[in-house]
Design an enzyme around this catalytic site. Sequence first.
Site, PDB file in Angstrom:
ATOM      1  N   HIS A 282      39.658  86.466  52.874  1.00  0.00           N
ATOM      2  CA  HIS A 282      40.636  86.296  51.793  1.00  0.00           C
ATOM      3  C   HIS A 282      41.906  87.083  52.062  1.00  0.00           C
ATOM      4  O   HIS A 282      41.883  88.184  52.608  1.00  0.00           O
ATOM      5  CB  HIS A 282      40.043  86.577  50.402  1.00  0.00           C
ATOM      6  CG  HIS A 282      39.646  88.000  50.135  1.00  0.00           C
ATOM      7  ND1 HIS A 282      40.535  88.938  49.672  1.00  0.00           N
ATOM      8  CD2 HIS A 282      38.454  88.628  50.247  1.00  0.00           C
ATOM      9  CE1 HIS A 282      39.889  90.093  49.501  1.00  0.00           C
ATOM     10  NE2 HIS A 282      38.626  89.939  49.856  1.00  0.00           N
ATOM     11  N   GLU A 328      40.700  86.020  45.755  1.00  0.00           N
ATOM     12  CA  GLU A 328      39.257  86.321  45.731  1.00  0.00           C
ATOM     13  C   GLU A 328      38.972  87.425  44.731  1.00  0.00           C
ATOM     14  O   GLU A 328      38.010  87.376  43.980  1.00  0.00           O
ATOM     15  CB  GLU A 328      38.798  86.746  47.138  1.00  0.00           C
ATOM     16  CG  GLU A 328      37.286  86.933  47.270  1.00  0.00           C
ATOM     17  CD  GLU A 328      36.786  88.343  46.922  1.00  0.00           C
ATOM     18  OE1 GLU A 328      35.583  88.510  46.730  1.00  0.00           O
ATOM     19  OE2 GLU A 328      37.621  89.273  46.835  1.00  0.00           O
ATOM     20  N   ASP A 356      34.105  89.259  55.047  1.00  0.00           N
ATOM     21  CA  ASP A 356      34.685  90.014  53.922  1.00  0.00           C
ATOM     22  C   ASP A 356      33.814  91.228  53.612  1.00  0.00           C
ATOM     23  O   ASP A 356      33.320  91.399  52.506  1.00  0.00           O
ATOM     24  CB  ASP A 356      34.800  89.104  52.681  1.00  0.00           C
ATOM     25  CG  ASP A 356      35.495  89.823  51.517  1.00  0.00           C
ATOM     26  OD1 ASP A 356      36.097  90.888  51.742  1.00  0.00           O
ATOM     27  OD2 ASP A 356      35.410  89.322  50.376  1.00  0.00           O
ATOM     28  N   HIS A 427      38.535  99.048  47.399  1.00  0.00           N
ATOM     29  CA  HIS A 427      39.348  98.988  46.163  1.00  0.00           C
ATOM     30  C   HIS A 427      40.003 100.327  45.795  1.00  0.00           C
ATOM     31  O   HIS A 427      40.279 100.572  44.622  1.00  0.00           O
ATOM     32  CB  HIS A 427      38.515  98.477  44.971  1.00  0.00           C
ATOM     33  CG  HIS A 427      38.009  97.089  45.136  1.00  0.00           C
ATOM     34  ND1 HIS A 427      37.358  96.411  44.125  1.00  0.00           N
ATOM     35  CD2 HIS A 427      38.058  96.223  46.178  1.00  0.00           C
ATOM     36  CE1 HIS A 427      37.029  95.205  44.549  1.00  0.00           C
ATOM     37  NE2 HIS A 427      37.434  95.063  45.794  1.00  0.00           N
TER      38      HIS A 427
HETATM   39 ZN   LIG Z   1      37.034  91.333  49.719  1.00  0.00          ZN
END
Ligand SMILES: [Zn+2]
Length: 482
Positions: A282, A328, A356, A427
């Site tokens: 992504h 995504e 991913d 993240h």
């Molecule tokens: Zn990801």
Amino acid sequence: MRTPVIRLLLLTFSLAALFSESALSIENNHAKNKVQQLQSQALESDLAYELVRSLTVEVGARLPGTEADIKAVAWAEKKLIALGFDKVYKEPVSVKHWSRIQATANIIAPYQHRLVISALGGSVSTPEQGITAPIYLTKSLETLKVASPDDVMGKIVVIYEGMQKHKTGANYGKAVKKRSQGASIAASKGAVAILIRSVGTSNHRLAHTGMVRYQKDAPKIPAAALSSPDADLIEEIVKADKPVTIKLNLQNQFFEDKTSYNVIGEITGCERPHEIVLASAHLDSWDEGTGALDDGAGVGIVTAAAHLIQSKSSCPKRTIRVVLYAAEEIGLLGAKAYLEAHKEELKDHILATESDFGGGPVWQLQTRFAPNKLGFVDELFRALKPLDIERGHNKAYGGPDISVLKNAGVPVLSLYQDGTDYFDYHHTADDTLDKVNSKHLQQNVAAWVTMLHLVANSDFYFREQPSTREDIAHMKNTNKSL
Ligand SMILES: [Zn+2]
């Protein structure tokens, strides 16, 4: 005594066997050499790393709907064209556009501490002056579910349970539920906001963002992630029987839906161009870091591997389609749009694959093929073994984006990466280029190029039932030759 006719027949059969065997071994040697050649090229190629470098340095964070997201789409188109993909195009995806303005949290009693937090994606704002409230500390989503509304009413819920590291990332599935579901469960019991311990495995003082999902039947309350040491700090104060009061201020913005794009590059198959081997990653990322591991690495790996297969003198039998999905992170929106746009073509999707899971080395091959279609895996496994890859199970999940295709019946395969450290950075503001190991990327590309080359040049089908008459005829021929 054998009649001359039978003897002649036997001789014919044994000669045929001899010829077919020798033909096979020549072919196998040729195939083996080709795989070895591709692997050596991959192990020397800097292309995947160069793509991650370029994407993270020249575009950076690319949250869906933002200008940077559109810049990433243009970046991807330009790169795929420059790398010589036969066909490069993009398909529209309608995306939600949310962005953070500020997020602050402070313990104001019994002691004073500034907390490190990150608003969860899609979170509503607090009133402008913030929310000041006592906290309700609870261990997990499960303990929150059984909490009495009398205890939770008017409070800021804090969930403190951590997540253990695992090579497969196995604990993420459970841990992520507190992020996605916690807010609505807390709100249904009267909470005014929620802070969750970050869904991550490191003890650095950074918070891990990610989406919150509000249920329709509960009020929307502000939601943020706390850094792990700050969750520990709160726990320490509560352990000493001191009630904690927090002031939380989250200011976020919601915009109208925007159009982003899935960017697609193809290497056209020579024999059966309608048959698609899909390799994906992504393009979007969270906004705290520069999306190097999630999922710049995947973009680099699949693009570089497909590019290595391209050659001036030959082409694969089947089409290799690289899909760089949009959005995504905010709910697989690109993957869902792809499914919708390619419904008619799904039966021709031979296999879907995805990268991913960061930049760690591939250590296991997992598949989800029909049980009687595992013959090919033996061949693939033999080719991957020199790269230190184990054979895994046949219950592959595939990855978040291609789970949409898997659920629609497309066979999937995973080149499973070592994710031990992935959730240290996932993240966070720490998801940056320096965390990407170029040697590991090369090993990934070597595994991917092997898999794509063998699948795209195979006559093998991995589904339970062939989908068309031609498929049935083709399968019969294929099975005969195996
Ligand atoms: Zn990801």
